[in-house]
Design a protein around this motif. Structure first.
Motif, PDB file in Angstrom:
ATOM      1  N   ASP A   1       2.694   2.834  -7.162  1.00 33.39           N
ATOM      2  CA  ASP A   1       1.404   3.489  -6.976  1.00 33.39           C
ATOM      3  C   ASP A   1       0.771   3.595  -8.358  1.00 33.39           C
ATOM      4  O   ASP A   1       0.946   4.575  -9.062  1.00 33.39           O
ATOM      5  CB  ASP A   1       1.617   4.868  -6.339  1.00 33.39           C
ATOM      6  CG  ASP A   1       0.298   5.602  -6.089  1.00 33.39           C
ATOM      7  OD1 ASP A   1      -0.732   5.163  -6.637  1.00 33.39           O
ATOM      8  OD2 ASP A   1       0.317   6.602  -5.370  1.00 33.39           O
ATOM      9  N   GLU A   2       0.045   2.551  -8.777  1.00 32.26           N
ATOM     10  CA  GLU A   2      -0.453   2.480 -10.159  1.00 32.26           C
ATOM     11  C   GLU A   2      -1.446   3.594 -10.445  1.00 32.26           C
ATOM     12  O   GLU A   2      -1.511   4.124 -11.540  1.00 32.26           O
ATOM     13  CB  GLU A   2      -1.082   1.107 -10.419  1.00 32.26           C
ATOM     14  CG  GLU A   2      -0.080  -0.013 -10.151  1.00 32.26           C
ATOM     15  CD  GLU A   2      -0.246  -1.202 -11.080  1.00 32.26           C
ATOM     16  OE1 GLU A   2      -0.428  -1.009 -12.277  1.00 32.26           O
ATOM     17  OE2 GLU A   2      -0.189  -2.340 -10.574  1.00 32.26           O
ATOM     18  N   LYS A   3      -2.214   3.981  -9.416  1.00 29.09           N
ATOM     19  CA  LYS A   3      -3.235   5.016  -9.616  1.00 29.09           C
ATOM     20  C   LYS A   3      -2.550   6.352  -9.935  1.00 29.09           C
ATOM     21  O   LYS A   3      -2.896   7.020 -10.912  1.00 29.09           O
ATOM     22  CB  LYS A   3      -4.077   5.123  -8.345  1.00 29.09           C
ATOM     23  CG  LYS A   3      -5.371   5.846  -8.575  1.00 29.09           C
ATOM     24  CD  LYS A   3      -6.302   5.643  -7.386  1.00 29.09           C
ATOM     25  CE  LYS A   3      -7.100   6.924  -7.169  1.00 29.09           C
ATOM     26  NZ  LYS A   3      -7.306   7.239  -5.764  1.00 29.09           N
ATOM     27  N   ALA A   4      -1.560   6.721  -9.122  1.00 34.45           N
ATOM     28  CA  ALA A   4      -0.868   8.003  -9.352  1.00 34.45           C
ATOM     29  C   ALA A   4      -0.170   7.990 -10.704  1.00 34.45           C
ATOM     30  O   ALA A   4      -0.171   8.980 -11.428  1.00 34.45           O
ATOM     31  CB  ALA A   4       0.136   8.261  -8.239  1.00 34.45           C
ATOM     32  N   ALA A   5       0.413   6.854 -11.062  1.00 33.87           N
ATOM     33  CA  ALA A   5       1.139   6.768 -12.334  1.00 33.87           C
ATOM     34  C   ALA A   5       0.185   6.959 -13.516  1.00 33.87           C
ATOM     35  O   ALA A   5       0.541   7.521 -14.535  1.00 33.87           O
ATOM     36  CB  ALA A   5       1.845   5.420 -12.435  1.00 33.87           C
ATOM     37  N   ARG A   6      -1.049   6.493 -13.336  1.00 31.81           N
ATOM     38  CA  ARG A   6      -2.037   6.609 -14.410  1.00 31.81           C
ATOM     39  C   ARG A   6      -2.607   8.029 -14.484  1.00 31.81           C
ATOM     40  O   ARG A   6      -2.713   8.616 -15.542  1.00 31.81           O
ATOM     41  CB  ARG A   6      -3.163   5.610 -14.136  1.00 31.81           C
ATOM     42  CG  ARG A   6      -3.754   5.001 -15.376  1.00 31.81           C
ATOM     43  CD  ARG A   6      -4.744   3.874 -15.086  1.00 31.81           C
ATOM     44  NE  ARG A   6      -5.548   4.027 -13.897  1.00 31.81           N
ATOM     45  CZ  ARG A   6      -5.447   3.252 -12.818  1.00 31.81           C
ATOM     46  NH1 ARG A   6      -4.578   2.265 -12.783  1.00 31.81           N
ATOM     47  NH2 ARG A   6      -6.216   3.441 -11.764  1.00 31.81           N
ATOM     48  N   LEU A   7      -2.929   8.583 -13.304  1.00 26.33           N
ATOM     49  CA  LEU A   7      -3.599   9.883 -13.284  1.00 26.33           C
ATOM     50  C   LEU A   7      -2.640  11.048 -13.477  1.00 26.33           C
ATOM     51  O   LEU A   7      -2.992  12.058 -14.063  1.00 26.33           O
ATOM     52  CB  LEU A   7      -4.349  10.058 -11.958  1.00 26.33           C
ATOM     53  CG  LEU A   7      -5.474   9.043 -11.727  1.00 26.33           C
ATOM     54  CD1 LEU A   7      -6.118   9.251 -10.366  1.00 26.33           C
ATOM     55  CD2 LEU A   7      -6.527   9.140 -12.828  1.00 26.33           C
TER      56      LEU A   7
ATOM     57  N   ALA B   1       0.843  -1.214   0.000  1.00 24.13           N
ATOM     58  CA  ALA B   1       0.000   0.000   0.000  1.00 24.13           C
ATOM     59  C   ALA B   1       0.868   1.251   0.000  1.00 24.13           C
ATOM     60  O   ALA B   1       1.238   1.760   1.062  1.00 24.13           O
ATOM     61  CB  ALA B   1      -0.923  -0.015   1.211  1.00 24.13           C
ATOM     62  N   CYS B   2       1.214   1.706  -1.204  1.00 24.41           N
ATOM     63  CA  CYS B   2       2.092   2.875  -1.323  1.00 24.41           C
ATOM     64  C   CYS B   2       1.368   3.999  -2.041  1.00 24.41           C
ATOM     65  O   CYS B   2       0.677   3.772  -3.024  1.00 24.41           O
ATOM     66  CB  CYS B   2       3.328   2.535  -2.166  1.00 24.41           C
ATOM     67  SG  CYS B   2       4.426   1.375  -1.387  1.00 24.41           S
ATOM     68  N   THR B   3       1.569   5.221  -1.559  1.00 25.05           N
ATOM     69  CA  THR B   3       1.062   6.399  -2.269  1.00 25.05           C
ATOM     70  C   THR B   3       2.263   7.225  -2.689  1.00 25.05           C
ATOM     71  O   THR B   3       3.122   7.542  -1.857  1.00 25.05           O
ATOM     72  CB  THR B   3       0.167   7.247  -1.342  1.00 25.05           C
ATOM     73  OG1 THR B   3      -0.838   6.395  -0.811  1.00 25.05           O
ATOM     74  CG2 THR B   3      -0.475   8.393  -2.108  1.00 25.05           C
ATOM     75  N   ARG B   4       2.309   7.562  -3.966  1.00 25.69           N
ATOM     76  CA  ARG B   4       3.449   8.336  -4.465  1.00 25.69           C
ATOM     77  C   ARG B   4       3.279   9.814  -4.118  1.00 25.69           C
ATOM     78  O   ARG B   4       2.259  10.402  -4.428  1.00 25.69           O
ATOM     79  CB  ARG B   4       3.536   8.177  -5.985  1.00 25.69           C
ATOM     80  CG  ARG B   4       4.816   8.751  -6.566  1.00 25.69           C
ATOM     81  CD  ARG B   4       4.765   8.726  -8.082  1.00 25.69           C
ATOM     82  NE  ARG B   4       3.922   9.809  -8.576  1.00 25.69           N
ATOM     83  CZ  ARG B   4       3.478   9.899  -9.844  1.00 25.69           C
ATOM     84  NH1 ARG B   4       3.773   8.960 -10.708  1.00 25.69           N
ATOM     85  NH2 ARG B   4       2.736  10.905 -10.220  1.00 25.69           N
ATOM     86  N   LEU B   5       4.292  10.381  -3.476  1.00 21.51           N
ATOM     87  CA  LEU B   5       4.255  11.811  -3.161  1.00 21.51           C
ATOM     88  C   LEU B   5       5.055  12.610  -4.184  1.00 21.51           C
ATOM     89  O   LEU B   5       4.772  13.771  -4.435  1.00 21.51           O
ATOM     90  CB  LEU B   5       4.808  12.062  -1.750  1.00 21.51           C
ATOM     91  CG  LEU B   5       4.095  11.308  -0.617  1.00 21.51           C
ATOM     92  CD1 LEU B   5       4.768  11.591   0.720  1.00 21.51           C
ATOM     93  CD2 LEU B   5       2.631  11.716  -0.554  1.00 21.51           C
ATOM     94  N   GLY B   6       6.080  11.987  -4.740  1.00 16.18           N
ATOM     95  CA  GLY B   6       6.894  12.676  -5.733  1.00 16.18           C
ATOM     96  C   GLY B   6       7.750  11.680  -6.484  1.00 16.18           C
ATOM     97  O   GLY B   6       7.964  10.553  -6.026  1.00 16.18           O
ATOM     98  N   SER B   7       8.223  12.125  -7.650  1.00 14.27           N
ATOM     99  CA  SER B   7       9.010  11.221  -8.488  1.00 14.27           C
ATOM    100  C   SER B   7       9.888  12.073  -9.400  1.00 14.27           C
ATOM    101  O   SER B   7       9.617  13.260  -9.580  1.00 14.27           O
ATOM    102  CB  SER B   7       8.034  10.387  -9.315  1.00 14.27           C
ATOM    103  OG  SER B   7       8.727   9.503 -10.133  1.00 14.27           O
ATOM    104  N   THR B   8      10.915  11.474  -9.987  1.00 15.34           N
ATOM    105  CA  THR B   8      11.748  12.288 -10.864  1.00 15.34           C
ATOM    106  C   THR B   8      11.026  12.557 -12.184  1.00 15.34           C
ATOM    107  O   THR B   8      10.299  11.698 -12.688  1.00 15.34           O
ATOM    108  CB  THR B   8      13.130  11.655 -11.112  1.00 15.34           C
ATOM    109  OG1 THR B   8      13.887  12.554 -11.944  1.00 15.34           O
ATOM    110  CG2 THR B   8      13.021  10.313 -11.810  1.00 15.34           C
TER     111      THR B   8
END
Ligand code: KG4
Ligand code: ZN
Length: 364
Positions: free
Chosen positions: A345-351, A158-165
């Motif tokens: 975090d598949e949801k964040a990656a999609r949205l 259960a991970c939520t992405r807060l930031g990414s490069t």
């Protein structure tokens, strides 16, 4: 978590240039690493200045059975003692991922054991839990050769992405700048050694995203600027100082963006214990560790980073991620596929993709 029956899991990792297998036992008291075997292909790829996917896949095929056999014998166990088999199913170089995943499936099928198809990044996420008692939730900075992300890790899977490069990963910046300074691949550890005692203030390097909202990262401007300066940095003192400046610039950006993520995390986890975990190959860098440790102390977060051997790719972290899933009944079918791309975090990656989606969907 109290569990009466220990779970013993074989982990297999073949997503990049390490062929690795390990046995981990998970009990109510935590994890113990019973064996941890890593064969590094670095020497096979070094002449090409980076990992060659075809060479990697072939080398995994040649070594996987011997490495798994050693992991079992080092642990003093046989397949009959296992409760499950965990194999990296992505993200990574798909030819290599298929080798390890197919090998894991074969053992699972032959012995009637559950298979756990593990996300490599989830392995890094739990790596600090191999040796320390770190409860969920925690804030994770995942910094490796291919990834640079800030994640709110609430629990198993259960991970939520807060930031990414938005461009390069931090490890890639270390590798490319080090390469421009003539250091052998992967250049991160060699750049750290070169930077020792250097004057980081001599070379002004661009500072990306300073003051910018959010927790994303960007290293491509820094990488290009440092690689350009490297052309003129020919004497040993220049090289040392430039390496020190690049290392400091990377550590500063990681720290600044993690500070922002801490503010977000503190809001969503009000009243809860605050923990920062840093994992992935770049977590082996002592300047990066020291800078993040100081930030954590300042902001009231505990700080944990795995021992060096568990920062870079290994199969113990895959075995633990598998064991934690197995304990919750989260197992996979033998039809699990190898995935070159697989965001945590598949949801964040999609949205909100940070990279254009490729044919196979969001990259990271
Ligand atoms: O996690 P990892 O083994 O593989 C990936 O999943 O990418 O990370 C490898 C990356 C490489 O870019 C390597 O240069 C970097 O971690 N690295 C370091 C250090 N040790 C490994 N970077 C800076 N300083 C180090 N001491
Ligand atoms: Zn990795």
């Amino acid at each position: 978590m109290t569990r009466s029956k220990p779970l013993t899991v074989l982990g297999i990792e073949t997503s990049c240039d390490e062929t690795a297998a390990a046995v981990v036992r998970l009990t109510g008291g935590g994890a113990s690493v019973l064996s941890n075997i890593i064969y590094s292909q670095i020497a096979e790829h070094a002449p090409y200045g980076g990992v060659v996917p075809e060479i990697a896949a072939r080398s995994h095929v040649e070594r996987i059975d011997g490495i798994v056999a050693r992991a079992l014998s080092d642990a003093g166990l046989t397949v009959a003692d296992l409760n499950g088999v965990a194999a990296t199913a992505g993200p990574g170089l798909v030819g290599g991922v298929m080798v390890g995943l197919s090998f894991g499936k074969a053992i699972a099928l032959a012995r009637g054991l559950p298979l756990i198809a593990v996300n490599h990044l989830e392995g890094h996420a739990v790596s600090a839990r191999l040796t320390a008692d770190i409860a969920y939730p925690f804030l994770l900075l995942l910094v490796s050769g291919g990834h640079c992300q800030l994640l709110d890790v609430a629990g198993v899977g259960a991970c939520t992405r807060l930031g990414s490069t938005i461009d390069d990963a931090a490890g890639e910046a270390f590798d490319k700048i080090g390469g421009a300074l003539g250091l052998p691949y992967p250049a991160g550890p060699a750049l750290e050694r070169l930077a020792q005692g250097g004057d980081a203030s001599r070379y002004p390097l661009p500072r990306a995203l300073v003051g910018r909202e959010g927790c994303d990262f960007s290293f491509s401007g820094l990488k290009t600027a440092a690689a350009r300066l490297a052309i003129g940095a020919t004497d040993p003192v220049d090289r040392r100082d430039l390496a020190a400046a690049a290392q400091l610039a990377i550590a500063r950006q990681l720290t600044e963006r993690t500070g922002r993520a801490m503010s977000l995390y503190a809001q969503t986890h009000e009243g809860r214990e605050r923990r920062l975990v840093v994992a992935g190959g770049v977590a082996a860098n002592s300047a990066v560790r020291a800078s993040l440790h100081a930030l954590a102390a300042e902001r009231g977060f505990s700080f944990d980073a795995p021992p060096l051997a568990f920062c870079t790719d290994n199969a113990a972290m895959i075995a633990l991620a598998g064991a934690e899933r197995l304990a919750l009944g989260m197992i996979d079918g033998l039809d699990a596929v190898a995935r070159p791309r697989w965001p945590l975090d598949e949801k964040a990656a999609r949205l909100a993709p940070t990279h254009k989606a490729g044919r196979k969907g969001a990259k990271a």
